[in-house]
Write a protein that holds these residues in place. Structure first.
Motif, PDB file in Angstrom:
ATOM      1  N   PRO A  38     -36.326  99.803 -28.810  1.00  0.00           N
ATOM      2  CA  PRO A  38     -36.049 100.709 -30.062  1.00  0.00           C
ATOM      3  C   PRO A  38     -34.627 101.110 -29.880  1.00  0.00           C
ATOM      4  CG  PRO A  38     -37.934 101.522 -29.198  1.00  0.00           C
ATOM      5  CD  PRO A  38     -37.844 100.314 -28.186  1.00  0.00           C
ATOM      6  N   HIS A  39     -33.920 101.190 -28.821  1.00  0.00           N
ATOM      7  CA  HIS A  39     -32.501 101.642 -28.659  1.00  0.00           C
ATOM      8  C   HIS A  39     -31.566 100.249 -28.831  1.00  0.00           C
ATOM      9  CE1 HIS A  39     -33.438 105.314 -26.566  1.00  0.00           C
ATOM     10  NE2 HIS A  39     -34.628 104.715 -25.895  1.00  0.00           N
ATOM     11  N   MET A  63     -32.450  97.930 -30.526  1.00  0.00           N
ATOM     12  CA  MET A  63     -32.227  97.682 -32.279  1.00  0.00           C
ATOM     13  C   MET A  63     -31.454  98.381 -33.043  1.00  0.00           C
ATOM     14  SD  MET A  63     -36.439  97.020 -32.985  1.00  0.00           S
ATOM     15  CE  MET A  63     -36.298  97.188 -34.767  1.00  0.00           C
ATOM     16  N   THR A  64     -31.303  99.748 -32.535  1.00  0.00           N
ATOM     17  CA  THR A  64     -30.400 100.774 -32.970  1.00  0.00           C
ATOM     18  C   THR A  64     -29.006 100.455 -32.882  1.00  0.00           C
ATOM     19  OG1 THR A  64     -32.153 102.596 -32.881  1.00  0.00           O
ATOM     20  CG2 THR A  64     -29.839 103.276 -33.268  1.00  0.00           C
ATOM     21  N   ASP A  65     -28.808 100.170 -31.335  1.00  0.00           N
ATOM     22  CA  ASP A  65     -27.476  99.755 -31.094  1.00  0.00           C
ATOM     23  C   ASP A  65     -26.799  98.421 -31.777  1.00  0.00           C
ATOM     24  OD1 ASP A  65     -24.905 100.222 -29.578  1.00  0.00           O
ATOM     25  OD2 ASP A  65     -25.797  99.549 -28.107  1.00  0.00           O
ATOM     26  N   THR A 113     -33.059 103.209 -19.544  1.00  0.00           N
ATOM     27  CA  THR A 113     -32.637 103.599 -20.839  1.00  0.00           C
ATOM     28  C   THR A 113     -32.431 105.123 -21.239  1.00  0.00           C
ATOM     29  OG1 THR A 113     -33.852 101.533 -21.503  1.00  0.00           O
ATOM     30  CG2 THR A 113     -33.239 102.975 -23.317  1.00  0.00           C
ATOM     31  N   GLY A 136     -28.230  96.951 -34.350  1.00  0.00           N
ATOM     32  CA  GLY A 136     -28.533  96.528 -35.769  1.00  0.00           C
ATOM     33  C   GLY A 136     -29.564  95.401 -35.718  1.00  0.00           C
ATOM     34  N   ASP A 169     -28.231 103.847 -20.083  1.00  0.00           N
ATOM     35  CA  ASP A 169     -27.990 103.048 -21.393  1.00  0.00           C
ATOM     36  C   ASP A 169     -28.660 101.960 -21.155  1.00  0.00           C
ATOM     37  OD1 ASP A 169     -26.424 102.587 -24.067  1.00  0.00           O
ATOM     38  OD2 ASP A 169     -26.039 101.094 -23.096  1.00  0.00           O
ATOM     39  N   TRP A 170     -29.381 101.333 -22.380  1.00  0.00           N
ATOM     40  CA  TRP A 170     -30.019  99.975 -22.050  1.00  0.00           C
ATOM     41  C   TRP A 170     -29.140  98.634 -21.591  1.00  0.00           C
ATOM     42  CZ3 TRP A 170     -28.457  95.360 -24.443  1.00  0.00           C
ATOM     43  CH2 TRP A 170     -27.568  95.606 -25.338  1.00  0.00           C
TER      44      TRP A 170
END
Length: 277
Positions: free
Chosen positions: A41-42, A44-46, A165, A48, A169-170
């Motif tokens: 999820p992280h 994907m958000t970071d 995460t 896009g 951070d991922w």
């Protein structure tokens, strides 16, 4: 048949130090097959990214990893297990850095494929080196230790990925591989001897290429089938055709056409293993 025997000079260091060193690299290889899942999820958000991208972030690592295991094991027999292990681990470390620097999902997928190539090259050498450096009466214990380390890596991957995460951070999922990988490379040259199968092992190139291509078709179908709802892929080709074509190529080559290569490989593995410090 007899197990591989150690025929070179006596090791300068304990075989347990060699086992710990190669287990360190193997641990990272297995860990990275599961550690990314919780961070999806992280990521994907970071970046896009879409879910289709994330499927290939995960499977782009597993596919070359699985495909290269047999081929890389044979290359280790030909070129030396330590040399191929160092090459694979080096590729894995560089790819981990590229993963952490990715700014687009396509870049991350490409880096993950490269990671899988490095892992697939290094992993088979761990088993061969373990068999070479330990005497027959201690091999069972050594393989048990190695198996427990592999199982631990697979089990703690999701937990460790979620922790990293959440706290950092991922990108640190991949950055943590750098110091471990560099330490593993240095320790490999210090503690792991050069090993090579005795005799003259050969690589049957055409059967290997055909078997790899067939396996690629089968694995690609199983990985990408759900994404396209088992319909068609590029150029309107039904994904079922890719699966059947992969089976048609892979099964005959692996069971019949590659029989001689498999026999040669078995004979080579039953001959003494040359070990040098």
């Amino acid at each position: 048949m007899t197990a591989p025997q150690q025929t070179g000079p006596v090791l300068r260091h304990s075989p347990w130090l060699a086992l710990i060193t190669i287990a360190l690299g193997y641990f990272m290889n297995v860990l990275d097959s599961t550690v990314v899942n919780v961070g999806i999820p992280h990521i994907m958000t970071d970046l896009g990214a879409a879910m289709g991208h994330m499927l290939w972030v995960v499977n782009g690592y597993l596919l070359p990893y699985a495909m290269l295991l047999l081929v890389a094991g044979r290359l280790g027999d030909l070129l030396g297990h330590r040399a191929v292990f160092v090459f694979g681990l080096g590729v894995f470390v560089v790819a981990s850095l590229l993963c952490s620097l990715a700014t687009a999902p396509e870049q991350l997928i490409a880096a993950r494929v490269l990671q899988g190539i490095g892992a697939g090259m290094a992993a088979p050498q761990a088993l061969a080196i373990t068999a070479a450096v330990f005497p027959p009466q201690r091999r069972g214990m050594a393989f048990g230790v190695l198996a427990s380390i592999i199982g631990t890596a697979a089990a703690i991957g999701p937990f460790l990925g979620g922790l990293i995460t959440h706290v950092l951070d991922w990108r640190w999922i991949f950055l943590m591989n750098l110091p471990i990988g560099v330490a593993g490379l240095v320790c490999t040259f210090i503690f792991v001897p050069k090993t090579r199968l005795g005799g003259r092992p050969r690589l049957a190139l055409l059967p290997v290429v055909l078997a790899t291509a067939g396996l690629l078709g089968v694995l690609y179908t199983l990985i990408d089938g759900p994404r396209v709802n088992w319909g068609v892929i590029a150029a309107g080709v039904p994904i079922g055709v890719v699966f059947l074509l992969g089976l048609v190529i892979f099964l005959p080559v692996s069971s019949i056409g590659n029989g001689r290569a498999v026999t040669d490989c078995c004979r080579a593995r039953c001959s003494p293993t040359e070990t040098t410090a």
